[in-house]
Enzyme design. Structure first.
Site, PDB file in Angstrom:
ATOM      1  N   ASP A  74      16.185   9.588 -14.024  1.00 51.98           N
ATOM      2  CA  ASP A  74      15.924   9.958 -15.770  1.00 51.98           C
ATOM      3  C   ASP A  74      16.683   8.726 -16.338  1.00 51.98           C
ATOM      4  O   ASP A  74      18.021   8.711 -16.117  1.00 51.98           O
ATOM      5  CB  ASP A  74      16.246  11.309 -15.929  1.00 51.98           C
ATOM      6  CG  ASP A  74      15.690  11.709 -17.304  1.00 51.98           C
ATOM      7  OD1 ASP A  74      14.860  11.154 -18.004  1.00 51.98           O
ATOM      8  OD2 ASP A  74      16.247  12.629 -17.872  1.00 51.98           O
ATOM      9  N   LEU A 129      16.116   4.688   7.227  1.00 49.02           N
ATOM     10  CA  LEU A 129      16.022   5.610   6.014  1.00 49.02           C
ATOM     11  C   LEU A 129      14.390   5.794   5.693  1.00 49.02           C
ATOM     12  O   LEU A 129      13.608   4.996   5.809  1.00 49.02           O
ATOM     13  CB  LEU A 129      16.622   4.913   4.809  1.00 49.02           C
ATOM     14  CG  LEU A 129      16.464   5.586   3.422  1.00 49.02           C
ATOM     15  CD1 LEU A 129      17.323   6.703   3.324  1.00 49.02           C
ATOM     16  CD2 LEU A 129      16.671   4.662   2.346  1.00 49.02           C
ATOM     17  N   HIS A 133      11.794   0.974 -17.304  1.00 48.69           N
ATOM     18  CA  HIS A 133      11.288   1.020 -16.014  1.00 48.69           C
ATOM     19  C   HIS A 133      11.467   0.007 -15.058  1.00 48.69           C
ATOM     20  O   HIS A 133      11.943   0.031 -13.799  1.00 48.69           O
ATOM     21  CB  HIS A 133       9.918   1.562 -16.144  1.00 48.69           C
ATOM     22  CG  HIS A 133       9.743   2.615 -17.118  1.00 48.69           C
ATOM     23  ND1 HIS A 133      10.259   3.798 -16.774  1.00 48.69           N
ATOM     24  CD2 HIS A 133       8.627   3.104 -18.169  1.00 48.69           C
ATOM     25  CE1 HIS A 133       9.866   4.777 -17.664  1.00 48.69           C
ATOM     26  NE2 HIS A 133       9.086   4.201 -18.458  1.00 48.69           N
TER      27      HIS A 133
HETATM   28  C1  FPP Z   1      11.991   8.440 -16.318  1.00 50.56           C
HETATM   29  O1  FPP Z   1      12.793   7.961 -17.517  1.00 50.56           O
HETATM   30  C2  FPP Z   1      11.554   7.666 -15.583  1.00 50.56           C
HETATM   31  C3  FPP Z   1      10.153   7.542 -15.209  1.00 50.56           C
HETATM   32  C4  FPP Z   1       9.251   8.545 -15.883  1.00 50.56           C
HETATM   33  C5  FPP Z   1       9.646   6.492 -14.451  1.00 50.56           C
HETATM   34  C6  FPP Z   1      10.514   6.027 -13.313  1.00 50.56           C
HETATM   35  C7  FPP Z   1       9.997   5.035 -12.554  1.00 50.56           C
HETATM   36  C8  FPP Z   1      10.573   4.023 -12.191  1.00 50.56           C
HETATM   37  C9  FPP Z   1      12.264   4.244 -11.842  1.00 50.56           C
HETATM   38  C10 FPP Z   1       9.876   3.055 -11.351  1.00 50.56           C
HETATM   39  C11 FPP Z   1       9.661   3.190 -10.048  1.00 50.56           C
HETATM   40  C12 FPP Z   1       9.429   2.128  -9.297  1.00 50.56           C
HETATM   41  C13 FPP Z   1       9.590   2.275  -7.809  1.00 50.56           C
HETATM   42  C14 FPP Z   1       9.215   0.891  -7.142  1.00 50.56           C
HETATM   43  C15 FPP Z   1       9.155   3.446  -7.112  1.00 50.56           C
HETATM   44  P1  FPP Z   1      12.404   8.226 -18.990  1.00 50.56           P
HETATM   45  O2  FPP Z   1      11.405   7.294 -19.284  1.00 50.56           O
HETATM   46  O3  FPP Z   1      12.014   9.806 -19.154  1.00 50.56           O
HETATM   47  O4  FPP Z   1      13.665   8.031 -19.739  1.00 50.56           O
HETATM   48  P2  FPP Z   1      14.120   8.549 -21.139  1.00 50.56           P
HETATM   49  O5  FPP Z   1      14.361  10.061 -20.696  1.00 50.56           O
HETATM   50  O6  FPP Z   1      15.371   7.938 -21.326  1.00 50.56           O
HETATM   51  O7  FPP Z   1      13.128   8.293 -22.250  1.00 50.56           O
END
Ligand code: FPP
Length: 239
Positions: A19, A130, A36
Site C-alpha cells: 500500500d 522462493l 505503481h
Molecule cells: C496500493 O497502493 C497498490 C495497488 C493497488 C497496486 C499494487 C501493484 C503493484 C505494486 C504492481 C504489481 C506489480 C507486479 C509485478 C506484481 P495505492 O494505489 O492504494 O496507494 P495509496 O493508498 O497511496 O493511494
C-alpha cells in the site's frame, strides 16, 4: 545491519499488502501510475531480499477485487505493468530460483495477460528457492465463498461427506491449498487493517504495520518486520 535477525527462525510465509503507491507518486507531483511502477520495482527488490534471508513463500496483494472500481486508466496501467514484469521476469529476478503463482479470480483479466500468467506459472513451477504468490483479482471473502461453493458441489456429487468437513479440509478448497498459512503479514502505507487479504489464512499470523510507503520499503524494513515477528513468535498451542 540495524536489525539483527535469527536466520534459524525466519517466518516461512510472509504476506505483504503493498500500500502507498498512489501517495508516493502524489507527494512527488507524479501520476499515480508512476507510484505503481515504483511499487513493482520494490516488489522485485524485496522478492530477492526475501529469498536471501530464507523466506520460502511471499504472497503479495497486487490487485484486489475492490481495485476494479478504480479509474479505468489506473486499472489498465496496473495490468500493463503486470504484463511487462511477468514477460521479463527472468531478467528482473537476476537468476534467482523463484516460482511464480497467481492466486485469485482472474477470469475477467485480458486473455493476453491470462496467457502470460499461465506461461510464467508453468515455466517457473520447478523453482524452489522462493514461491512468490501474486494475489490478483483477489478478495478473502470471495475466496471463502468460492471454496464453500466447490465444497457444496463435492457434497452433492458424493465426493465429500458432511462429517468429513473440518478446518484442514476447508483449507484445501482455498487458492492457498498447498501453501502454509502466513506467519507474518506486513502492511506498509500507514493503514492498520487487513482489507480482505488472506482472511482465513491469517487467523494466527503476526501483523507488522509501518508508515513507510510501499515504494520506499527497503530490505531494512523487511528485516525490522522479521525482527518484530521473532520477538512475538509463539510456538503452536498459544493464542
Ligand atoms: C496500493 O497502493 C497498490 C495497488 C493497488 C497496486 C499494487 C501493484 C503493484 C505494486 C504492481 C504489481 C506489480 C507486479 C509485478 C506484481 P495505492 O494505489 O492504494 O496507494 P495509496 O493508498 O497511496 O493511494
Amino acid at each position: 545491519m540495524k536489525f539483527d535477525i535469527d536466520l534459524d527462525n525466519v517466518p516461512v510465509h510472509v504476506g505483504i499488502i503493498m500500500d502507498g503507491n498512489g501517495r508516493f507518486a502524489t507527494a512527488k507531483g507524479l501520476a499515480r501510475s508512476e507510484g505503481h511502477k515504483a511499487g513493482a520495482e520494490t516488489l522485485r527488490r524485496i522478492a530477492i531480499d526475501a529469498a536471501d534471508i530464507g523466506i520460502k513463500y511471499l504472497t503479495v496483494y497486487a490487485f484486489s477485487t475492490e481495485n476494479w472500481k478504480r479509474p479505468k486508466d489506473e486499472v489498465s496501467g496496473i495490468m500493463k505493468l503486470l504484463y511487462k514484469y511477468l514477460k521479463d521476469w527472468d531478467k528482473y529476478i537476476g537468476g534467482r530460483h523463484v516460482r511464480i503463482r497467481v492466486i485469485g479470480d482472474i477470469s475477467d483479466f485480458d486473455p493476453v495477460l491470462k496467457k502470460m500468467i499461465e506461461f510464467v506459472e508453468n515455466s517457473t513451477k520447478k523453482e524452489t528457492e522462493l514461491t512468490l504468490n501474486i494475489a490478483l483479482g483477489y478478495g478473502g471473502r470471495n475466496e471463502i465463498i468460492s471454496a464453500a461453493k466447490k465444497m457444496a458441489e463435492d457434497y452433492k456429487s458424493d465426493k465429500l461427506k458432511l462429517d468429513e468437513v473440518n478446518e484442514d479440509v476447508f483449507s484445501k478448497y482455498l487458492y492457498t491449498s498447498d501453501i502454509p498459512d502466513p506467519d507474518l503479514i506486513i502492511r506498509p502505507g500507514g493503514e492498520v487493517r487487513i482489507s480482505n487479504f488472506l482472511v482465513w489464512q491469517s487467523a494466527y499470523s503476526e501483523f507488522y504495520f509501518t508508515d513507510t510507503l510501499w515504494p520506499d520499503f527497503t530490505k531494512e524494513n523487511l528485516l525490522e518486520a522479521v525482527a518484530y515477528y521473532q520477538s512475538k513468535h509463539r510456538r503452536f498451542g498459544g493464542l
